[in-house]
Scaffold this motif. Structure first.
Motif, mmCIF file in Angstrom:
data_model
loop_
_atom_site.group_PDB
_atom_site.id
_atom_site.type_symbol
_atom_site.label_atom_id
_atom_site.label_comp_id
_atom_site.label_asym_id
_atom_site.label_seq_id
_atom_site.Cartn_x
_atom_site.Cartn_y
_atom_site.Cartn_z
ATOM 1 N N TYR A 34 0.831 -1.211 0.000
ATOM 2 C CA TYR A 34 0.000 0.000 0.000
ATOM 3 C C TYR A 34 0.857 1.249 0.000
ATOM 4 O O TYR A 34 1.995 1.259 0.468
ATOM 5 C CB TYR A 34 -0.972 0.010 1.181
ATOM 6 N N LYS A 35 0.307 2.298 -0.578
ATOM 7 C CA LYS A 35 1.013 3.570 -0.688
ATOM 8 C C LYS A 35 0.823 4.413 0.567
ATOM 9 O O LYS A 35 -0.280 4.471 1.121
ATOM 10 C CB LYS A 35 0.509 4.358 -1.894
ATOM 11 N N VAL A 36 1.891 5.085 0.967
ATOM 12 C CA VAL A 36 1.847 6.054 2.062
ATOM 13 C C VAL A 36 2.041 7.422 1.445
ATOM 14 O O VAL A 36 3.140 7.750 0.962
ATOM 15 C CB VAL A 36 2.943 5.747 3.109
ATOM 16 N N ALA A 37 0.973 8.226 1.414
ATOM 17 C CA ALA A 37 0.982 9.500 0.688
ATOM 18 C C ALA A 37 1.701 10.585 1.477
ATOM 19 O O ALA A 37 1.402 10.822 2.651
ATOM 20 C CB ALA A 37 -0.449 9.929 0.381
ATOM 21 N N VAL A 77 8.684 11.635 9.600
ATOM 22 C CA VAL A 77 7.562 11.827 10.525
ATOM 23 C C VAL A 77 6.240 11.644 9.794
ATOM 24 O O VAL A 77 5.326 10.964 10.277
ATOM 25 C CB VAL A 77 7.636 13.212 11.192
ATOM 26 N N GLN A 78 6.117 12.256 8.623
ATOM 27 C CA GLN A 78 4.908 12.068 7.814
ATOM 28 C C GLN A 78 4.674 10.591 7.538
ATOM 29 O O GLN A 78 3.551 10.087 7.655
ATOM 30 C CB GLN A 78 5.052 12.791 6.474
ATOM 31 N N PHE A 79 5.742 9.921 7.142
ATOM 32 C CA PHE A 79 5.615 8.510 6.773
ATOM 33 C C PHE A 79 5.049 7.689 7.920
ATOM 34 O O PHE A 79 4.118 6.894 7.725
ATOM 35 C CB PHE A 79 6.972 7.964 6.339
ATOM 36 N N GLU A 80 5.586 7.877 9.115
ATOM 37 C CA GLU A 80 5.134 7.095 10.260
ATOM 38 C C GLU A 80 3.693 7.423 10.627
ATOM 39 O O GLU A 80 2.914 6.529 10.982
ATOM 40 C CB GLU A 80 6.060 7.316 11.452
ATOM 41 N N LYS A 81 3.315 8.690 10.545
ATOM 42 C CA LYS A 81 1.941 9.083 10.880
ATOM 43 C C LYS A 81 0.930 8.483 9.905
ATOM 44 O O LYS A 81 -0.104 7.933 10.327
ATOM 45 C CB LYS A 81 1.819 10.607 10.891
ATOM 46 N N ILE A 82 1.212 8.595 8.624
ATOM 47 C CA ILE A 82 0.281 8.080 7.624
ATOM 48 C C ILE A 82 0.269 6.554 7.639
ATOM 49 O O ILE A 82 -0.784 5.916 7.527
ATOM 50 C CB ILE A 82 0.631 8.615 6.227
ATOM 51 N N LYS A 83 1.435 5.961 7.813
ATOM 52 C CA LYS A 83 1.514 4.506 7.877
ATOM 53 C C LYS A 83 0.673 3.974 9.033
ATOM 54 O O LYS A 83 -0.035 2.963 8.893
ATOM 55 C CB LYS A 83 2.967 4.066 8.034
ATOM 56 N N GLU A 84 0.727 4.646 10.161
ATOM 57 C CA GLU A 84 -0.058 4.206 11.320
ATOM 58 C C GLU A 84 -1.550 4.231 11.012
ATOM 59 O O GLU A 84 -2.295 3.321 11.396
ATOM 60 C CB GLU A 84 0.243 5.115 12.521
ATOM 61 N N LYS A 85 -2.001 5.266 10.306
ATOM 62 C CA LYS A 85 -3.410 5.329 9.904
ATOM 63 C C LYS A 85 -3.755 4.192 8.945
ATOM 64 O O LYS A 85 -4.819 3.564 9.061
ATOM 65 C CB LYS A 85 -3.709 6.672 9.243
ATOM 66 N N MET A 86 -2.859 3.930 7.999
ATOM 67 C CA MET A 86 -3.117 2.888 7.011
ATOM 68 C C MET A 86 -3.180 1.511 7.652
ATOM 69 O O MET A 86 -3.909 0.629 7.189
ATOM 70 C CB MET A 86 -2.026 2.915 5.934
ATOM 71 N N GLN A 87 -2.421 1.323 8.728
ATOM 72 C CA GLN A 87 -2.383 0.010 9.367
ATOM 73 C C GLN A 87 -3.669 -0.326 10.117
ATOM 74 O O GLN A 87 -3.864 -1.470 10.516
ATOM 75 C CB GLN A 87 -1.173 -0.077 10.292
ATOM 76 N N LYS A 89 -6.340 -0.276 8.525
ATOM 77 C CA LYS A 89 -7.026 -0.992 7.454
ATOM 78 C C LYS A 89 -6.266 -2.245 7.052
ATOM 79 O O LYS A 89 -6.852 -3.292 6.811
ATOM 80 C CB LYS A 89 -7.191 -0.059 6.244
ATOM 81 N N TRP A 90 -4.927 -2.116 6.951
ATOM 82 C CA TRP A 90 -4.094 -3.246 6.566
ATOM 83 C C TRP A 90 -3.030 -3.456 7.634
ATOM 84 O O TRP A 90 -2.096 -2.643 7.769
ATOM 85 C CB TRP A 90 -3.423 -2.991 5.215
ATOM 86 N N LYS A 91 -3.145 -4.526 8.388
ATOM 87 C CA LYS A 91 -2.218 -4.796 9.484
ATOM 88 C C LYS A 91 -0.840 -5.200 8.977
ATOM 89 O O LYS A 91 0.178 -4.886 9.582
ATOM 90 C CB LYS A 91 -2.773 -5.904 10.384
#
Length: 323
Positions: A34-37, A77-87, A89-91
Motif C-alpha cells: 500500500y502507498k503512504v501519501a 515523521v509524515q511517513f510514520e503518521k500516515i503509515k499508522e493510519k493505514m495500518q 485498514k491493513w495490518k
C-alpha cells in the motif's frame, strides 16, 4: 502482454475483469502493498508562474494531496503518521512512499534527492511512486530517476487528464499533448514505469472525447492508468466554470458505462491503479454519489459482467503506434 485465446476472459484469479493494482502488486511481491501519501513541500510550475498561475482549475489548495501527510513535518515523521493510519485498514504488508501533492520533480536536484532518499530510508519502504508533470523532467532529474529505478521499485505518475487541447486550455493545464508524449518517452528510455492519469467529466467534454483520450492512452507505452472522476471542490477555479454552464457533473450510470467502455479499449497488460475516487467530503460540491466509492466499483464490475466483457476486449494491437 496478456494473451487471450478464443475470446477467453483473461483475469480469472481475483474475479475482476480488469487488471487491478492490488492483483498486480500481490503477483509482484506476494503480499499486500500500500502507498503512504506524502507532501514534500514542493510547488507547481502551473501555480508559481514558471509556466502559468492559478493551477489546473480542478486542483484543490492541497495540490491534489488532500489525503497526504502534513508538509510541515519531515518526511520520516509524515511517513510514520500516515503509515499508522493505514495500518488500521491493513495490518500487514509492504509500503511504497507516494509523493503525491503538487509537482514532485519541480525543485533543484539536490532537494529532490534529499526528499526521496529520506523516504527510502524509512523502515519497510520497498519503493517510490512520484507524481509529477511531463514538463518538469529535466535531463539531470531523469538521470537521477533512472538511477533510482536501478536500486528500488519506482513508478512515476504523469497527469495527462485529456488529449484535447481545447479542454487543456479550459482547465489551465499549461502544457500540450506533445509535451506529455515527450516526457513519457524520456522516462521510458530508461525503463521507468509510468502511470498516466486521465479525468472523465472535464468541462465541455462529451462521451466521444473521453473515449478518444482512452484510445490515445492505449497507444502509448504506459504501464498503468488511473481513471478519475472529476470532482467539483469548493475554492477551486472550476466552480466559476460550473456557474457559467461550462461544466455538467456526471451521472453515476453514465460514468459506470463510460469506464466500462474505456476499459474495453485499454490493453489488458496495463495495470488499472484507479477507476474512481472521491474528494475531501468537507470540500465536495459534487457529484455526491461518488462518495459511495464501493457502489461505483461494484457498478463497474456488474456492468462488465452483464456485458460478458473485460479490459482489452476491443483493444487492437495492430493500431498501436508507440508500444
Amino acid at each position: 502482454m496478456t494473451e487471450i485465446k478464443n475470446n477467453e476472459f483473461p483475469f480469472p484469479s481475483d474475479g475482476k475483469r480488469y487488471y487491478t493494482w492490488n492483483r498486480y502488486l500481490r503477483d509482484e511481491f506476494g503480499c499486500k502493498v500500500y502507498k503512504v501519501a506524502l507532501d514534500a513541500g514542493f510547488d507547481c510550475p502551473n501555480r508559481d508562474g514558471t509556466v502559468a498561475f492559478g493551477g489546473c482549475t480542478f486542483c484543490s489548495a492541497a495540490g491534489s494531496g488532500d489525503f497526504a501527510g502534513d508538509r510541515v513535518d519531515p518526511i520520516p515523521v509524515q511517513f510514520e503518521k500516515i503509515k499508522e493510519k493505514m495500518q488500521h485498514k491493513w495490518k500487514d504488508g509492504k509500503t511504497m512512499a507516494y509523493f503525491q501533492a503538487y509537482t514532485n520533480t519541480h525543485a533543484p536536484l539536490p532537494v529532490l534527492k534529499e526528499k526521496f532518499e529520506a523516504a527510502l530510508a524509512c523502515e519497510g519502504v520497498m519503493g517510490l511512486s512520484i507524481a509529477t508533470r511531463p514538463d518538469c523532467l529535466p535531463d539531470d532529474v531523469v538521470d537521477y530517476l533512472a538511477e533510482l529505478n536501478e536500486r528500488t521499485y519506482l513508478w512515476v505518475e504523469l497527469g495527462l487528464q485529456t488529449v484535447h487541447e481545447r479542454t487543456a486550455n479550459l482547465i489551465n493545464r499549461a502544457h500540450d499533448y506533445a509535451t506529455y508524449v515527450e516526457g513519457l518517452e524520456k522516462l521510458r528510455k530508461h525503463g521507468i514505469r509510468v502511470c498516466t492519469h486521465i479525468i472523465n467529466g472535464l468541462p465541455l467534454e462529451d462521451y466521444d472525447m473521453m473515449m478518444e483520450t482512452a484510445r490515445e492512452v492505449a497507444k502509448l507505452d504506459v504501464q498503468a492508468i488511473k481513471i478519475h472522476l472529476l470532482h467539483l471542490l469548493k475554492g477551486t477555479p472550476l466552480v466559476k466554470q460550473y456557474e457559467k454552464g461550462k461544466l455538467e457533473l456526471m451521472d453515476k450510470d453514465a460514468y459506470i458505462n463510460l469506464v466500462a467502455d474505456q476499459l474495453e479499449v485499454i490493453p489488458p497488460e496495463v495495470v488499472v491503479q484507479r477507476i474512481t475516487g472521491d474528494g475531501p467530503i468537507d470540500l465536495m460540491i459534487g457529484p455526491m454519489w461518488s462518495v459511495n466509492k464501493w457502489e461505483v466499483l461494484n457498478g463497474i464490475d456488474a456492468e462488465l459482467e452483464r456485458r460478458g466483457s473485460w479490459q482489452g476486449k476491443f483493444y487492437k494491437a495492430d493500431e498501436v503506434k508507440s508500444r
